[in-house]
Design a protein around this motif. Structure first.
Motif, short mmCIF file in Angstrom:
data_model
loop_
_atom_site.label_atom_id
_atom_site.label_comp_id
_atom_site.label_asym_id
_atom_site.label_seq_id
_atom_site.Cartn_x
_atom_site.Cartn_y
_atom_site.Cartn_z
N SER A 21 4.78 -6.88 41.78
CA SER A 21 4.90 -7.54 40.44
C SER A 21 5.21 -6.97 39.35
O SER A 21 5.84 -8.12 38.29
CB SER A 21 3.85 -8.70 40.10
OG SER A 21 2.29 -7.99 39.68
N GLN A 22 5.10 -5.77 39.18
CA GLN A 22 5.31 -5.22 38.32
C GLN A 22 6.18 -3.97 38.28
O GLN A 22 6.39 -3.20 37.58
CB GLN A 22 3.76 -4.32 37.62
CG GLN A 22 3.33 -4.45 37.10
CD GLN A 22 1.36 -3.80 37.09
OE1 GLN A 22 1.49 -2.43 37.55
NE2 GLN A 22 0.49 -4.12 36.03
N THR A 23 6.63 -3.84 39.63
CA THR A 23 8.28 -3.67 39.82
C THR A 23 9.55 -4.23 38.71
O THR A 23 9.62 -5.45 38.77
CB THR A 23 8.44 -3.33 40.98
OG1 THR A 23 9.78 -2.40 41.24
CG2 THR A 23 8.56 -4.26 41.81
N ASP A 24 10.02 -3.38 38.72
CA ASP A 24 12.06 -4.63 38.02
C ASP A 24 12.76 -3.85 38.92
O ASP A 24 14.10 -4.78 38.51
CB ASP A 24 12.46 -3.18 36.95
CG ASP A 24 11.38 -3.63 35.40
OD1 ASP A 24 11.01 -4.36 35.63
OD2 ASP A 24 11.18 -2.83 34.90
N GLU A 25 12.43 -3.84 40.33
CA GLU A 25 13.82 -3.86 41.67
C GLU A 25 13.46 -4.70 41.82
O GLU A 25 13.13 -5.59 41.98
CB GLU A 25 12.77 -3.20 42.90
CG GLU A 25 13.83 -2.15 43.68
CD GLU A 25 12.73 -2.29 44.96
OE1 GLU A 25 13.69 -1.72 46.46
OE2 GLU A 25 11.77 -2.23 44.94
N VAL A 26 15.33 -5.03 42.01
CA VAL A 26 15.68 -6.17 41.95
C VAL A 26 16.26 -6.47 44.14
O VAL A 26 16.42 -5.77 44.77
CB VAL A 26 16.84 -6.85 41.62
CG1 VAL A 26 18.21 -7.73 42.50
CG2 VAL A 26 17.18 -6.48 40.36
#
Length: 117
Positions: A85-90
């Protein structure tokens, strides 16, 4: 061209109903009978419940193994929830779309399919 009264009479006779009443009453009867005629068949949407019951019947440890897999998946999800939930990875998820059609006019373009996804 058939009149509405004749058409309704023919349709009612096809379903085993041979009633001689006024056209408006026939139309009302047809509208009331429609849900029973259309939805009387039982369609099976997914066979997974049937398959699961079959496996449970022939292999008594199936339910235990299935529950173990669900527990492991939940443990993994709980342990990795914060990092996911804390990653900005698409994330890119491959999708396959099957379009069933009878003639070329019914086929959907790639643009239409992409817009719906």
């Amino acid at each position: 061209m058939q009149s509405l009264e004749t058409s309704i009479s023919i349709n009612l006779i096809k379903f085993g109903v041979n009633i001689l009443i006024k056209p408006m009453k026939k139309l009302t009867l047809l509208m009331l009978a429609m849900p029973f005629l259309v939805f009387s068949q039982n369609y099976m949407r997914c066979g997974s419940d049937l398959v699961n019951r079959h496996h449970q019947h022939i292999d008594h440890s199936y339910s235990d193994r299935q529950q173990q897999i669900f527990s492991q998946a939940k443990e993994w999800a709980d342990a990795n929830q914060r990092s996911i939930s804390q990653t900005d990875e698409v994330l890119q998820i491959p999708v396959v779309v099957h379009v069933l059609y009878q003639n070329e006019e019914e086929n959907l373009s790639d643009a239409v399919i992409k817009s719906q996804i």
